[in-house]
Design an enzyme around this catalytic site. Structure first.
Site, PDB file in Angstrom:
ATOM      1  N   TYR A 210       0.825  -1.209   0.000  1.00 59.67           N
ATOM      2  CA  TYR A 210       0.000   0.000   0.000  1.00 59.67           C
ATOM      3  C   TYR A 210       0.862   1.263   0.000  1.00 59.67           C
ATOM      4  O   TYR A 210       0.727   2.122  -0.878  1.00 59.67           O
ATOM      5  CB  TYR A 210      -0.942  -0.052   1.194  1.00 59.67           C
ATOM      6  CG  TYR A 210      -2.018   1.013   1.202  1.00 59.67           C
ATOM      7  CD1 TYR A 210      -2.256   1.832   0.099  1.00 59.67           C
ATOM      8  CD2 TYR A 210      -2.816   1.190   2.326  1.00 59.67           C
ATOM      9  CE1 TYR A 210      -3.244   2.793   0.121  1.00 59.67           C
ATOM     10  CE2 TYR A 210      -3.810   2.151   2.351  1.00 59.67           C
ATOM     11  CZ  TYR A 210      -4.016   2.951   1.256  1.00 59.67           C
ATOM     12  OH  TYR A 210      -5.002   3.910   1.282  1.00 59.67           O
ATOM     13  N   GLU A 217       2.536   6.248  -7.162  1.00 55.24           N
ATOM     14  CA  GLU A 217       1.531   7.046  -7.864  1.00 55.24           C
ATOM     15  C   GLU A 217       1.741   8.540  -7.653  1.00 55.24           C
ATOM     16  O   GLU A 217       1.668   9.339  -8.597  1.00 55.24           O
ATOM     17  CB  GLU A 217       0.142   6.630  -7.399  1.00 55.24           C
ATOM     18  CG  GLU A 217      -0.237   5.223  -7.837  1.00 55.24           C
ATOM     19  CD  GLU A 217      -1.496   4.727  -7.162  1.00 55.24           C
ATOM     20  OE1 GLU A 217      -2.270   5.561  -6.661  1.00 55.24           O
ATOM     21  OE2 GLU A 217      -1.713   3.505  -7.125  1.00 55.24           O
TER      22      GLU A 217
END
Length: 288
Positions: A210, A217
């Site tokens: 995660y 990103e």
């Protein structure tokens, strides 16, 4: 290419969440992780399961299979097997490229067709919700899938100068490992034969994946900002006959900012789910 919708903005935190591979929970915006928030990654409780009813506990699967019928179950099983295979092919291609070239430069270009196909193919998950064979909100599924498509098509595909950024490798690795684990989990759950390792992997890998996915990103979007500002891509300037303006540069800034409130609540939600599933703890969610 058409201009991005507001849904994509909310996606800003979802795709990273999907990278973790846990079920989503209703949250303010709508991501792709364990809820419906921004571009982070994906969740587990929403039941999006790429097709399989993501029942947080696999014990719910048998009754859901009876309700869905053999045809729906067979299709969902095929879908999840195909997606598992697709992401495995992607993983093998990435490893082979790096072993042959010894660099990440050119990696995205070499695997982009496979990535685009299987990530776009995930739109079927929204269809699964629409026709009722997966007990998940169409909105939640839509935001989760669109957040990934946003990163693939409106960021990495559209802005070629950033394709060799190391941050792209970060989210690609996070997504790939997550999706292999996630679709394997759904497949075995549908077959009512879930190996403990797959279950363990689904509820543990996200602890690392995660944050890695989110970092990849965010850094990729950040790297795209100068190009977007310089070219004005996807932006609409005034005056025009619709009297509407849109600035993609500021849209991306807002998307990045959305990670700040979303990441902690999504991550801690996933940790609570992990304790509940792996350790049998009863988690009482407080009402806001």
């Amino acid at each position: 290419m058409g201009r991005p919708t507001k849904a994509a903005a909310a996606d800003g935190g979802a795709s990273a969440a999907r990278s973790a591979g846990l079920p989503p929970t209703p949250l303010p915006l709508s991501a792709t992780y364990p809820s419906c928030t921004a571009t982070m990654a994906s969740s587990e409780e929403d039941g999006t399961n790429g097709g399989a009813s993501e029942a947080s506990e696999e014990r719910e699967v048998p009754s859901k299979r009876r309700r869905l019928g053999w045809a729906a179950t067979a299709w969902l099983t095929f879908y999840n097997i195909a997606m598992t295979a697709g992401w495995l092919v992607l993983a093998i291609a990435m490893v082979r490229f790096y072993m042959e070239k010894g660099t990440h430069k050119g990696l995205y270009k070499s695997i982009q067709k496979t990535l685009k196909f299987f990530q776009t193919f995930a739109l079927l998950e929204v269809v699964h919700c629409l026709i009722g064979i997966v007990p998940t909100s169409v909105l939640v599924a839509g935001v989760q899938v669109s957040s990934r498509i946003f990163m693939v098509w409106l960021i990495t595909h559209s802005i070629k100068p950033i394709q060799n950024e190391e941050s792209v490798v970060l989210f690609l690795v996070a997504w790939t490992v997550t999706e292999i684990t996630r679709y394997s989990f759904y497949t075995f759950s549908l077959l009512n034969h879930l190996p403990y390792f797959i279950k363990w992997a689904r509820y543990n890998f996200f602890i690392i994946l995660y944050p890695v996915g989110v970092a990849g990103e965010l850094l990729t979007i950040y790297a795209a900002l100068p190009y977007v500002k310089k070219t004005g891509m996807f932006s609409i300037r005034l005056p025009n006959k619709y009297n509407v303006s849109f600035d993609y540069y500021y849209f991306l800034l807002i998307t990045m900012a959305s990670y700040i409130p979303l990441f902690p609540q999504l991550y801690f939600h996933m940790l609570r789910q992990r304790r509940k599933v792996l350790h049998g703890e009863v988690i009482v969610e407080k009402d806001d």
